[in-house]
Write a protein that holds these residues in place. Structure first.
Motif, PDB file in Angstrom:
ATOM      1  N   GLN A 174      12.613   8.307  -1.329  1.00 17.79           N
ATOM      2  CA  GLN A 174      12.879   9.689  -1.003  1.00 17.79           C
ATOM      3  C   GLN A 174      13.422  10.436  -2.336  1.00 17.79           C
ATOM      4  O   GLN A 174      14.228   9.966  -3.070  1.00 17.79           O
ATOM      5  CB  GLN A 174      14.183   9.880  -0.124  1.00 17.79           C
ATOM      6  N   MET A 175      12.597  11.467  -2.884  1.00 20.92           N
ATOM      7  CA  MET A 175      12.824  11.981  -3.995  1.00 20.92           C
ATOM      8  C   MET A 175      13.031  13.623  -3.842  1.00 20.92           C
ATOM      9  O   MET A 175      12.213  14.249  -3.248  1.00 20.92           O
ATOM     10  CB  MET A 175      11.333  11.968  -4.740  1.00 20.92           C
ATOM     11  N   ASN A 176      14.312  13.981  -4.199  1.00 19.42           N
ATOM     12  CA  ASN A 176      14.485  15.379  -4.021  1.00 19.42           C
ATOM     13  C   ASN A 176      14.818  15.941  -5.514  1.00 19.42           C
ATOM     14  O   ASN A 176      15.051  15.254  -6.578  1.00 19.42           O
ATOM     15  CB  ASN A 176      16.119  15.398  -3.413  1.00 19.42           C
ATOM     16  N   SER A 177      15.060  17.062  -5.391  1.00 20.43           N
ATOM     17  CA  SER A 177      15.530  17.955  -6.578  1.00 20.43           C
ATOM     18  C   SER A 177      14.196  17.482  -7.580  1.00 20.43           C
ATOM     19  O   SER A 177      14.604  17.259  -8.929  1.00 20.43           O
ATOM     20  CB  SER A 177      16.619  17.800  -7.130  1.00 20.43           C
ATOM     21  N   LEU A 178      13.005  17.390  -7.491  1.00 17.25           N
ATOM     22  CA  LEU A 178      11.845  16.983  -8.422  1.00 17.25           C
ATOM     23  C   LEU A 178      11.665  17.945  -9.527  1.00 17.25           C
ATOM     24  O   LEU A 178      11.931  19.006  -9.452  1.00 17.25           O
ATOM     25  CB  LEU A 178      10.533  16.768  -7.541  1.00 17.25           C
ATOM     26  N   VAL A 230       0.790  -1.213  -0.020  1.00 14.84           N
ATOM     27  CA  VAL A 230      -0.005   0.060   0.011  1.00 14.84           C
ATOM     28  C   VAL A 230       0.812   1.356   0.180  1.00 14.84           C
ATOM     29  O   VAL A 230       1.752   1.596   1.162  1.00 14.84           O
ATOM     30  CB  VAL A 230      -0.818  -0.034   1.163  1.00 14.84           C
ATOM     31  N   GLU A 231       0.827   2.170  -1.067  1.00 14.00           N
ATOM     32  CA  GLU A 231       1.826   3.282  -1.115  1.00 14.00           C
ATOM     33  C   GLU A 231       0.805   4.344  -0.638  1.00 14.00           C
ATOM     34  O   GLU A 231      -0.423   4.635  -0.615  1.00 14.00           O
ATOM     35  CB  GLU A 231       1.820   3.592  -2.632  1.00 14.00           C
ATOM     36  N   SER A 232       1.696   5.321  -0.018  1.00 17.49           N
ATOM     37  CA  SER A 232       1.271   6.343   0.432  1.00 17.49           C
ATOM     38  C   SER A 232       2.388   7.771   0.220  1.00 17.49           C
ATOM     39  O   SER A 232       3.323   7.384   0.026  1.00 17.49           O
ATOM     40  CB  SER A 232       0.961   6.651   1.818  1.00 17.49           C
ATOM     41  N   GLY A 233       1.806   9.011   0.312  1.00 16.17           N
ATOM     42  CA  GLY A 233       3.121   9.980   0.194  1.00 16.17           C
ATOM     43  C   GLY A 233       3.021  10.835  -0.785  1.00 16.17           C
ATOM     44  O   GLY A 233       3.948  11.588  -0.767  1.00 16.17           O
ATOM     45  N   GLY A 234       2.179  10.437  -1.976  1.00 19.18           N
ATOM     46  CA  GLY A 234       2.146  11.218  -3.081  1.00 19.18           C
ATOM     47  C   GLY A 234       1.437  12.559  -3.079  1.00 19.18           C
ATOM     48  O   GLY A 234       0.876  12.704  -1.763  1.00 19.18           O
ATOM     49  N   GLY A 235       1.590  13.573  -3.909  1.00 17.30           N
ATOM     50  CA  GLY A 235       0.974  14.901  -3.790  1.00 17.30           C
ATOM     51  C   GLY A 235       1.504  15.748  -4.838  1.00 17.30           C
ATOM     52  O   GLY A 235       2.129  15.361  -5.605  1.00 17.30           O
ATOM     53  N   LEU A 236       1.312  17.130  -4.655  1.00 17.25           N
ATOM     54  CA  LEU A 236       1.430  18.229  -5.740  1.00 17.25           C
ATOM     55  C   LEU A 236       2.862  18.719  -4.976  1.00 17.25           C
ATOM     56  O   LEU A 236       2.854  19.389  -3.726  1.00 17.25           O
ATOM     57  CB  LEU A 236       0.340  19.239  -5.747  1.00 17.25           C
ATOM     58  N   VAL A 237       3.786  18.896  -5.599  1.00 17.61           N
ATOM     59  CA  VAL A 237       4.920  19.506  -4.991  1.00 17.61           C
ATOM     60  C   VAL A 237       5.460  20.417  -6.172  1.00 17.61           C
ATOM     61  O   VAL A 237       5.443  20.330  -7.421  1.00 17.61           O
ATOM     62  CB  VAL A 237       5.862  18.673  -4.718  1.00 17.61           C
ATOM     63  N   GLN A 238       6.324  21.521  -5.853  1.00 13.92           N
ATOM     64  CA  GLN A 238       6.928  22.547  -6.858  1.00 13.92           C
ATOM     65  C   GLN A 238       8.038  22.122  -7.071  1.00 13.92           C
ATOM     66  O   GLN A 238       8.932  21.193  -6.624  1.00 13.92           O
ATOM     67  CB  GLN A 238       6.862  23.923  -6.473  1.00 13.92           C
ATOM     68  N   PRO A 239       8.605  22.573  -8.637  1.00 12.71           N
ATOM     69  CA  PRO A 239       9.891  21.940  -9.075  1.00 12.71           C
ATOM     70  C   PRO A 239      10.963  22.331  -8.104  1.00 12.71           C
ATOM     71  O   PRO A 239      10.995  23.442  -7.432  1.00 12.71           O
ATOM     72  CB  PRO A 239      10.020  22.746 -10.350  1.00 12.71           C
ATOM     73  N   GLY A 240      11.831  21.300  -7.907  1.00 11.70           N
ATOM     74  CA  GLY A 240      13.050  21.659  -6.922  1.00 11.70           C
ATOM     75  C   GLY A 240      12.553  20.881  -5.758  1.00 11.70           C
ATOM     76  O   GLY A 240      13.456  20.955  -4.916  1.00 11.70           O
ATOM     77  N   GLY A 241      11.581  20.531  -5.369  1.00 12.54           N
ATOM     78  CA  GLY A 241      11.042  20.401  -3.973  1.00 12.54           C
ATOM     79  C   GLY A 241      11.133  18.871  -3.860  1.00 12.54           C
ATOM     80  O   GLY A 241      11.756  18.028  -4.530  1.00 12.54           O
ATOM     81  N   SER A 242      10.648  18.241  -2.572  1.00 13.77           N
ATOM     82  CA  SER A 242      10.876  16.798  -2.264  1.00 13.77           C
ATOM     83  C   SER A 242       9.787  16.249  -1.860  1.00 13.77           C
ATOM     84  O   SER A 242       8.901  16.813  -1.420  1.00 13.77           O
ATOM     85  CB  SER A 242      11.974  16.802  -1.246  1.00 13.77           C
ATOM     86  N   LEU A 243       9.624  14.980  -1.906  1.00  9.04           N
ATOM     87  CA  LEU A 243       8.793  14.107  -1.335  1.00  9.04           C
ATOM     88  C   LEU A 243       9.162  12.856  -0.975  1.00  9.04           C
ATOM     89  O   LEU A 243      10.130  12.054  -1.458  1.00  9.04           O
ATOM     90  CB  LEU A 243       7.423  13.580  -2.469  1.00  9.04           C
ATOM     91  N   ARG A 244       8.376  12.121   0.155  1.00  9.00           N
ATOM     92  CA  ARG A 244       8.868  10.883   0.111  1.00  9.00           C
ATOM     93  C   ARG A 244       7.730   9.958   0.271  1.00  9.00           C
ATOM     94  O   ARG A 244       6.709  10.108   0.963  1.00  9.00           O
ATOM     95  CB  ARG A 244       9.506  10.651   1.771  1.00  9.00           C
ATOM     96  N   LEU A 245       7.898   8.990  -0.408  1.00 11.98           N
ATOM     97  CA  LEU A 245       6.956   7.936  -0.822  1.00 11.98           C
ATOM     98  C   LEU A 245       7.234   6.665   0.233  1.00 11.98           C
ATOM     99  O   LEU A 245       8.345   6.573   0.357  1.00 11.98           O
ATOM    100  CB  LEU A 245       6.595   7.326  -2.274  1.00 11.98           C
ATOM    101  N   SER A 246       5.896   6.103   0.617  1.00 10.93           N
ATOM    102  CA  SER A 246       6.162   5.189   1.669  1.00 10.93           C
ATOM    103  C   SER A 246       5.223   3.932   0.832  1.00 10.93           C
ATOM    104  O   SER A 246       4.272   4.078   0.275  1.00 10.93           O
ATOM    105  CB  SER A 246       5.715   5.150   3.022  1.00 10.93           C
ATOM    106  N   CYS A 247       5.681   2.764   1.319  1.00 11.24           N
ATOM    107  CA  CYS A 247       5.025   1.443   0.659  1.00 11.24           C
ATOM    108  C   CYS A 247       4.957   0.582   2.014  1.00 11.24           C
ATOM    109  O   CYS A 247       5.891  -0.039   2.120  1.00 11.24           O
ATOM    110  CB  CYS A 247       5.765   0.962  -0.365  1.00 11.24           C
ATOM    111  N   ALA A 248       3.867   0.424   2.585  1.00  9.62           N
ATOM    112  CA  ALA A 248       3.599  -0.454   3.583  1.00  9.62           C
ATOM    113  C   ALA A 248       3.243  -1.960   3.026  1.00  9.62           C
ATOM    114  O   ALA A 248       2.581  -2.098   2.253  1.00  9.62           O
ATOM    115  CB  ALA A 248       2.707   0.022   4.592  1.00  9.62           C
ATOM    116  N   VAL A 249       4.211  -2.951   3.693  1.00 10.12           N
ATOM    117  CA  VAL A 249       3.963  -4.194   3.104  1.00 10.12           C
ATOM    118  C   VAL A 249       3.804  -5.123   4.128  1.00 10.12           C
ATOM    119  O   VAL A 249       3.869  -4.931   5.339  1.00 10.12           O
ATOM    120  CB  VAL A 249       5.385  -4.517   2.370  1.00 10.12           C
ATOM    121  N   SER A 250       3.094  -6.481   3.477  1.00  9.47           N
ATOM    122  CA  SER A 250       2.744  -7.401   4.429  1.00  9.47           C
ATOM    123  C   SER A 250       2.736  -8.715   3.798  1.00  9.47           C
ATOM    124  O   SER A 250       2.794  -8.616   2.424  1.00  9.47           O
ATOM    125  CB  SER A 250       1.289  -7.265   5.123  1.00  9.47           C
TER     126      SER A 250
END
Length: 129
Positions: free
Chosen positions: A82-86, A5-25
């Motif tokens: 972890q996504m940087n410098s998007l 199950v993924e989470s953490g997506g969204g809208l970010v400005q260029p140059g920004g960062s996001l961290r996506l998570s994936c909960a597994v079982s």
């Protein structure tokens, strides 16, 4: 049963960062490879980054090298990207995936675009000003 199950997506400005998570079982990291993939509208799905839970070997698409980092937290049963410098071209639906056996062998050899069998539902990442 393997579940992701993924989470953490969204809208970010260029140059920004996001961290996506994936909960597994349903599986042990030590026997599996995990990967992050993305698909933009009108484009084929591409492997972004993969990691073998067996020995920690990682691989990255050329387009994200130096900007993205894949990791796993065994205690939390969670995979991260972890996504940087998007950049706007990073806009896509991002999926996590997992598999064992031959796919894990390929990932340990540095091959990410393997035929993973278990997938999450995806999370949208939009990079825009």
């Amino acid at each position: 049963e393997v579940q992701l199950v993924e989470s953490g997506g969204g809208l970010v400005q260029p140059g920004g960062s996001l961290r996506l998570s994936c909960a597994v079982s349903g599986f042990s990291f030590s026997d599996y490879a995990i990967g992050w993939f993305r698909q933009a509208p009108g484009k084929e799905r591409e492997g972004v980054s993969c990691m073998s839970g067996t020995d920690g070997v990682t691989s990255y698409a050329d387009s994200v090298k130096g900007r993205f980092t894949i990791s796993m937290d065994n205690a939390k049963n969670t995979i991260y990207l972890q996504m940087n410098s998007l950049k706007p071209e990073d806009t896509a639906v991002y999926y996590c995936a997992a598999d064992s056996g031959p796919v894990n062998t390929l990932v340990r050899l540095g091959v990410c675009n393997a035929n993973f069998r278990s997938w999450g539902q995806g999370t949208q990442v939009t990079v825009s000003s």
